[in-house]
Enzyme design. Sequence first.
Site, short mmCIF file in Angstrom:
data_model
loop_
_atom_site.label_atom_id
_atom_site.label_comp_id
_atom_site.label_asym_id
_atom_site.label_seq_id
_atom_site.Cartn_x
_atom_site.Cartn_y
_atom_site.Cartn_z
N HIS A 60 -3.54 -10.73 5.89
CA HIS A 60 -3.35 -10.01 7.14
C HIS A 60 -4.12 -10.69 8.26
O HIS A 60 -5.26 -11.16 8.05
CB HIS A 60 -3.82 -8.56 7.03
CG HIS A 60 -3.01 -7.75 6.08
ND1 HIS A 60 -1.88 -7.06 6.44
CD2 HIS A 60 -3.17 -7.54 4.74
CE1 HIS A 60 -1.37 -6.45 5.39
NE2 HIS A 60 -2.14 -6.73 4.34
N GLY A 97 0.79 -1.22 0.00
CA GLY A 97 0.00 0.00 0.00
C GLY A 97 0.83 1.27 0.00
O GLY A 97 0.56 2.21 -0.76
N ASN A 98 1.85 1.36 0.85
CA ASN A 98 2.71 2.53 0.84
C ASN A 98 3.56 2.57 -0.43
O ASN A 98 3.84 3.64 -0.98
CB ASN A 98 3.61 2.54 2.08
CG ASN A 98 2.82 2.82 3.34
OD1 ASN A 98 2.05 3.75 3.41
ND2 ASN A 98 3.01 1.98 4.35
N ASN A 140 -2.94 -9.05 -0.13
CA ASN A 140 -2.02 -9.91 0.60
C ASN A 140 -2.64 -10.25 1.95
O ASN A 140 -3.58 -9.57 2.40
CB ASN A 140 -0.63 -9.25 0.74
CG ASN A 140 -0.71 -7.85 1.30
OD1 ASN A 140 -1.78 -7.34 1.61
ND2 ASN A 140 0.42 -7.20 1.45
N THR A 175 -1.39 -1.72 3.24
CA THR A 175 -2.41 -2.76 3.18
C THR A 175 -2.82 -3.20 4.58
O THR A 175 -3.98 -3.52 4.84
CB THR A 175 -1.90 -3.99 2.39
OG1 THR A 175 -0.67 -4.45 2.96
CG2 THR A 175 -1.70 -3.65 0.92
N GLU A 213 5.63 -7.32 9.33
CA GLU A 213 5.36 -7.64 7.93
C GLU A 213 6.02 -8.94 7.52
O GLU A 213 7.19 -9.20 7.85
CB GLU A 213 5.85 -6.50 7.01
CG GLU A 213 4.97 -5.27 7.06
CD GLU A 213 5.11 -4.43 5.82
OE1 GLU A 213 4.92 -4.97 4.70
OE2 GLU A 213 5.41 -3.23 5.95
N ARG A 214 5.27 -9.70 6.78
CA ARG A 214 5.74 -10.97 6.24
C ARG A 214 6.98 -10.74 5.37
O ARG A 214 6.97 -9.97 4.44
CB ARG A 214 4.61 -11.59 5.40
CG ARG A 214 4.93 -12.88 4.71
CD ARG A 214 3.75 -13.34 3.83
NE ARG A 214 3.41 -12.36 2.81
CZ ARG A 214 2.61 -12.63 1.77
NH1 ARG A 214 2.05 -13.81 1.64
NH2 ARG A 214 2.34 -11.69 0.88
#
Length: 282
Positions: free
Chosen positions: A165, A74-75, A163, A225, A214-215
């Site tokens: 979450h 998202g970023n 993705n 996201t 984060e993965r």
Amino acid sequence: MLHFTKMHGIGNDYIYINGFEETLPADLPALARRMSPRHTSVGSDGLILILPSDTADVRMRMFNPDGSEAEMCGNGIRCVAAYSYDRGLCPRTQMTIETRAGIKNATVLLDDLGRSLAVRVDMGAPVTAGDRIPSRFISNPVTMQPLTALGQTFPVTLVNMGNPHAVTFVEDAAAAPVLTAGPVLEHDSVFPARANIEFVQVKDRSHLMMRVWERGAGETHACGTGACAAAVAAVLNNLAERSVTVHLLDGDLDIVWDTDSNHVHMTGPIAYVYEGIWSENE
């Protein structure tokens, strides 16, 4: 040699390479692993390539520091949109961006001098069916499902925003065990493709505090996201309204889950850090 640009969206920093102009090496996961370490290389939350597309204005590919390729960021997509407008890859402030999670619509917001300042992205409809996260759960939605890490139970609500979450609500995000429980939950056997883990504190029905594991990257200062997933999860559990501000370590994102379209819209700032040249011989 490769020319690159360092950019960040509220502290979520990536290395951006213009694939319209640069010749990329064949082993992109290895390139991400070499460029991402913070103390011995460029340093970043990963590598993002801006490429030509047959179906959109530009195409985005994103690699985590461990070399794994993510479906969406998202970023990152906000920075891709701003870069594409500023560098003339797309002359319009409204553009389409191809990702592994589908084509996303982005709008670049300009300052008084016509420079990119922030970007609004239509992130699409959230996926809440357990098997499509993907996870071992089959309910739709999956809310407050208990998972255990390090002897502690974390009720998780699952959302896929391109993705996977898993959102868990905590009393104090600042004190949440992100660094210890985060990696355990990421690799829980319930997630066949692993998952991003959000630790979310509800300040009130319009404001959420969030930290994220984060993965493939570890704790990052922000996750776009993930902020979208947190907002959706809060609504699913009747903890927040459909329009919220998500406060992250280095800034805020405005998230709206639209009732009519069922799409999630994310708005947030972008920033350039520096330009550089990467030499494979170094």
